[in-house]
Design an enzyme around this catalytic site. Structure first.
Site, mmCIF file in Angstrom:
data_model
loop_
_atom_site.group_PDB
_atom_site.id
_atom_site.type_symbol
_atom_site.label_atom_id
_atom_site.label_comp_id
_atom_site.label_asym_id
_atom_site.label_seq_id
_atom_site.Cartn_x
_atom_site.Cartn_y
_atom_site.Cartn_z
ATOM 1 N N ALA A 6 35.670 34.920 41.995
ATOM 2 C CA ALA A 6 35.323 33.548 42.572
ATOM 3 C C ALA A 6 36.257 33.143 43.644
ATOM 4 O O ALA A 6 36.012 32.396 44.433
ATOM 5 C CB ALA A 6 35.643 32.336 41.326
ATOM 6 N N CYS A 131 45.723 29.400 23.591
ATOM 7 C CA CYS A 131 46.912 29.901 23.951
ATOM 8 C C CYS A 131 48.132 29.038 24.201
ATOM 9 O O CYS A 131 47.970 28.004 25.104
ATOM 10 C CB CYS A 131 46.535 30.696 25.443
ATOM 11 N N GLY A 187 66.808 20.776 -1.510
ATOM 12 C CA GLY A 187 65.709 21.379 -1.554
ATOM 13 C C GLY A 187 64.670 20.567 -1.806
ATOM 14 O O GLY A 187 63.428 20.680 -1.001
ATOM 15 N N CYS A 220 69.107 17.202 -7.481
ATOM 16 C CA CYS A 220 70.157 18.125 -7.566
ATOM 17 C C CYS A 220 70.765 18.698 -8.649
ATOM 18 O O CYS A 220 71.010 17.644 -9.620
ATOM 19 C CB CYS A 220 71.272 17.983 -6.306
ATOM 20 N N LYS A 255 69.260 24.404 -14.773
ATOM 21 C CA LYS A 255 69.332 25.188 -13.721
ATOM 22 C C LYS A 255 68.820 26.536 -13.926
ATOM 23 O O LYS A 255 68.025 27.088 -12.875
ATOM 24 C CB LYS A 255 70.816 25.247 -12.995
HETATM 25 C C1 LIG Z 1 50.713 29.680 32.141
HETATM 26 C C2 LIG Z 1 50.359 30.927 31.436
HETATM 27 C C3 LIG Z 1 51.426 31.928 31.129
HETATM 28 C C4 LIG Z 1 50.900 33.065 30.690
HETATM 29 N N1 LIG Z 1 51.645 34.055 30.121
HETATM 30 C C5 LIG Z 1 51.389 35.254 29.658
HETATM 31 C C6 LIG Z 1 52.421 36.350 29.670
HETATM 32 O O1 LIG Z 1 53.529 36.148 29.784
HETATM 33 N N2 LIG Z 1 51.997 37.315 28.890
HETATM 34 C C7 LIG Z 1 50.686 37.625 28.738
HETATM 35 O O2 LIG Z 1 50.380 38.728 28.131
HETATM 36 N N3 LIG Z 1 49.762 36.648 28.980
HETATM 37 C C8 LIG Z 1 50.183 35.519 29.351
HETATM 38 N N4 LIG Z 1 49.018 34.620 29.627
HETATM 39 C C9 LIG Z 1 47.800 34.953 29.173
HETATM 40 C C10 LIG Z 1 47.080 35.846 30.360
HETATM 41 O O3 LIG Z 1 47.415 35.185 31.589
HETATM 42 C C11 LIG Z 1 45.751 35.732 30.043
HETATM 43 O O4 LIG Z 1 45.437 36.415 28.882
HETATM 44 C C12 LIG Z 1 45.108 36.717 31.244
HETATM 45 O O5 LIG Z 1 45.182 36.274 32.668
HETATM 46 C C13 LIG Z 1 43.482 36.723 30.944
HETATM 47 O O6 LIG Z 1 42.981 38.011 31.899
HETATM 48 P P1 LIG Z 1 41.469 37.846 32.015
HETATM 49 O O7 LIG Z 1 41.221 39.012 33.129
HETATM 50 O O8 LIG Z 1 40.786 37.758 30.702
HETATM 51 O O9 LIG Z 1 41.053 36.551 32.742
HETATM 52 P P2 LIG Z 1 41.792 35.994 34.035
HETATM 53 O O10 LIG Z 1 43.324 36.263 34.449
HETATM 54 O O11 LIG Z 1 41.604 34.397 34.040
HETATM 55 O O12 LIG Z 1 40.921 36.446 35.238
HETATM 56 C C14 LIG Z 1 39.494 35.809 35.196
HETATM 57 C C15 LIG Z 1 38.875 35.969 36.523
HETATM 58 O O13 LIG Z 1 37.380 35.947 36.564
HETATM 59 C C16 LIG Z 1 37.472 35.217 37.858
HETATM 60 N N5 LIG Z 1 35.926 34.287 37.483
HETATM 61 C C17 LIG Z 1 35.840 33.456 36.522
HETATM 62 N N6 LIG Z 1 34.452 32.941 36.664
HETATM 63 C C18 LIG Z 1 33.853 33.676 37.642
HETATM 64 C C19 LIG Z 1 32.580 33.643 38.147
HETATM 65 N N7 LIG Z 1 31.516 32.851 37.538
HETATM 66 N N8 LIG Z 1 32.309 34.433 39.024
HETATM 67 C C20 LIG Z 1 33.288 35.323 39.774
HETATM 68 N N9 LIG Z 1 34.511 35.234 39.135
HETATM 69 C C21 LIG Z 1 34.848 34.374 38.082
HETATM 70 C C22 LIG Z 1 38.389 34.113 38.056
HETATM 71 O O14 LIG Z 1 38.464 33.642 39.375
HETATM 72 C C23 LIG Z 1 39.523 35.227 37.607
HETATM 73 O O15 LIG Z 1 40.193 35.629 38.695
HETATM 74 C C24 LIG Z 1 49.525 33.435 29.967
HETATM 75 C C25 LIG Z 1 48.398 32.257 30.431
HETATM 76 C C26 LIG Z 1 48.850 31.101 31.146
HETATM 77 C C27 LIG Z 1 47.876 30.281 31.277
#
Ligand SMILES: Cc1cc2nc3c(=O)[nH]c(=O)nc-3n(C[C@H](O)[C@H](O)[C@H](O)COP(=O)(O)OP(=O)(O)OC[C@H]3O[C@@H](n4cnc5c(N)ncnc54)[C@H](O)[C@@H]3O)c2cc1C
Length: 289
Positions: A6, A131, A187, A220, A255
Site C-alpha cells: 500500500a 499485541c 499473606g 497471622c 500453624k
Molecule cells: C510499536 C510496535 C513494536 C513492535 N515491536 C516488535 C518487536 O520488538 N519484535 C517483534 O517481533 N515484533 C514487534 N512488533 C510486532 C511486529 O511489528 C509485527 O508482528 C509485524 O510487523 C507484523 O508483520 P506483518 O508482515 O504481518 O505485517 P506488517 O509489518 O504490518 O506489514 C503489512 C504490510 O501490508 C501492507 N498492506 C496492508 N493492507 C494492504 C492492502 N490492502 N494492499 C496492499 N498492501 C497492504 C502494509 O502497507 C504493510 O506494509 C511490534 C509492533 C508494534 C506496533
C-alpha cells in the site's frame, strides 16, 4: 515475482516508540521498497489491493490496475480498529498510537508539546488488542525520555491494564521508626489484593465499573517453636476496626495445620473454598471491602 504494498516505503515498526519520543526520525526507520527489490529482479507496485478475485486469480489494485497471479501470498498485517472504541485513535480521536510510522510522528508532535507543558499521561491497550508489548515498551521509553529531561516528576504516568499485588506493591511506611522499615505485607492481605484484581478484570471485561478494593485484612500465626502468637488486624494498617491477639501452644499446632491446608489448596487450585469463605465471614474477615 511481484510485491504489492500500500505504501512505497518499508517501515521498521519496532522503532516507532523511539520515533514517538524523538530518538529516531522517519528517515532512519523507513526505506523505499522499489530500489531494493529491483536489485533482486523483483517487481514492485506501490498500491493498495482493493479486491482479491480468486475465481480468475487476479488482484484489483487501488491504482486501477489489475494483476494476474499464479500464487498469492497475503501478508497485510493488522487492521487497526480505532473505530471500535469511540474517541480512540489519532485520526478523529483523542489518543495516540505507535502502530505505524505516521502515528508515531503525530505522537512525537504531542510529545514535544508535553515537554513544554508537562501533565499526566495514560498509556495502555484497548479492548481487543492482541499485541500489548509495544504499550509496555512505550511506557518505559517515555519514562526514560522524561527522566533524561528532568521532567518525569511533572508527568504522572498511568498504565491502564496493569495490576499489581503483593510485596512488589509500594506501600508507604506506617510510621517513622528508629531503624527505617517498610509496611509489612502479609499473606491474607495479598490474597485480598489478588481477589480485588480478579474481580476488577472480570468487571472490565464485562464492561462494568471496576471498583473492587482489597480489604487488606491481616491474620497471622507467628510460630515460636512449640507455641506461638496469633493476631487479627482488620485492616492491617491502623486505624483498625479489630485488634485481636492471643498466644499459646495451640498457635503452633494451628500453624502446622495451616501449612497442610494451604499446600493442599495450592495443589487443588482452590483459592478460597466455600467453607473458608463462610468461616472467615463469621469472624468478620473478608477479602473485599
Ligand atoms: C510499536 C510496535 C513494536 C513492535 N515491536 C516488535 C518487536 O520488538 N519484535 C517483534 O517481533 N515484533 C514487534 N512488533 C510486532 C511486529 O511489528 C509485527 O508482528 C509485524 O510487523 C507484523 O508483520 P506483518 O508482515 O504481518 O505485517 P506488517 O509489518 O504490518 O506489514 C503489512 C504490510 O501490508 C501492507 N498492506 C496492508 N493492507 C494492504 C492492502 N490492502 N494492499 C496492499 N498492501 C497492504 C502494509 O502497507 C504493510 O506494509 C511490534 C509492533 C508494534 C506496533
Amino acid at each position: 515475482m511481484t510485491v504489492v504494498n500500500a505504501t512505497d516505503y518499508f517501515q521498521f515498526v519496532p522503532s516507532n516508540p523511539w520515533l514517538a519520543v524523538g530518538w529516531r526520525d522517519r528517515a532512519a526507520i523507513t526505506l523505499p521498497i522499489a530500489p531494493y527489490l529491483e536489485r533482486k529482479g523483483i517487481g514492485f507496485i506501490a498500491s493498495g489491493v482493493e479486491q482479491i478475485r480468486p475465481d480468475v486469480s487476479q488482484l484489483q489494485l487501488e491504482n486501477g490496475e489489475t494483476l494476474d497471479y499464479d500464487y498469492l501470498i497475503l501478508a497485510t498485517g493488522p487492521k487497526l480498529m480505532f473505530s471500535e472504541v469511540e474517541g480512540a485513535g489519532p485520526e478523529g480521536g483523542f489518543t495516540h498510537s505507535v502502530c505505524t510510522v505516521d502515528h508515531a510522528e503525530r505522537a512525537h508532535e504531542d510529545f514535544e508539546r508535553l515537554l513544554e507543558n508537562p501533565g499526566p499521561v495514560v498509556i495502555g491497550a484497548f479492548q481487543g488488542a492482541s499485541c500489548f508489548g509495544p504499550a509496555y515498551e512505550y511506557a518505559f521509553i517515555l519514562d526514560k525520555a522524561l527522566r533524561k529531561r528532568k521532567l518525569r516528576s511533572k508527568v504522572p504516568i498511568t498504565f491502564v491494564n496493569i495490576f499489581a499485588a503483593g510485596v512488589c506493591v509500594a506501600i508507604p511506611p506506617v510510621e517513622a521508626t528508629p531503624v527505617p522499615t517498610g509496611a509489612p505485607k502479609t499473606g491474607y492481605m495479598i490474597e485480598s489484593m489478588v481477589t480485588a484484581i480478579v474481580h476488577n478484570i472480570a468487571a472490565e471485561l464485562e464492561g462494568k465499573e471496576a471498583n473492587y478494593k482489597g480489604s487488606w485484612h491481616a491474620i497471622c500465626l507467628a510460630d515460636m517453636g512449640d507455641r506461638g502468637a496469633a493476631f487479627v488486624a482488620l485492616p492491617q494498617m491502623p486505624p483498625r476496626d479489630v485488634n485481636w491477639f492471643a498466644a499459646g501452644r495451640w498457635v503452633h499446632l494451628a500453624k502446622i495445620a495451616f501449612e497442610k491446608y494451604f499446600i493442599r489448596k495450592m495443589k487443588k487450585g482452590t483459592s478460597e473454598p466455600v467453607y473458608e469463605k463462610y468461616m472467615m465471614r463469621a469472624l468478620g474477615i473478608r477479602r473485599l471491602e
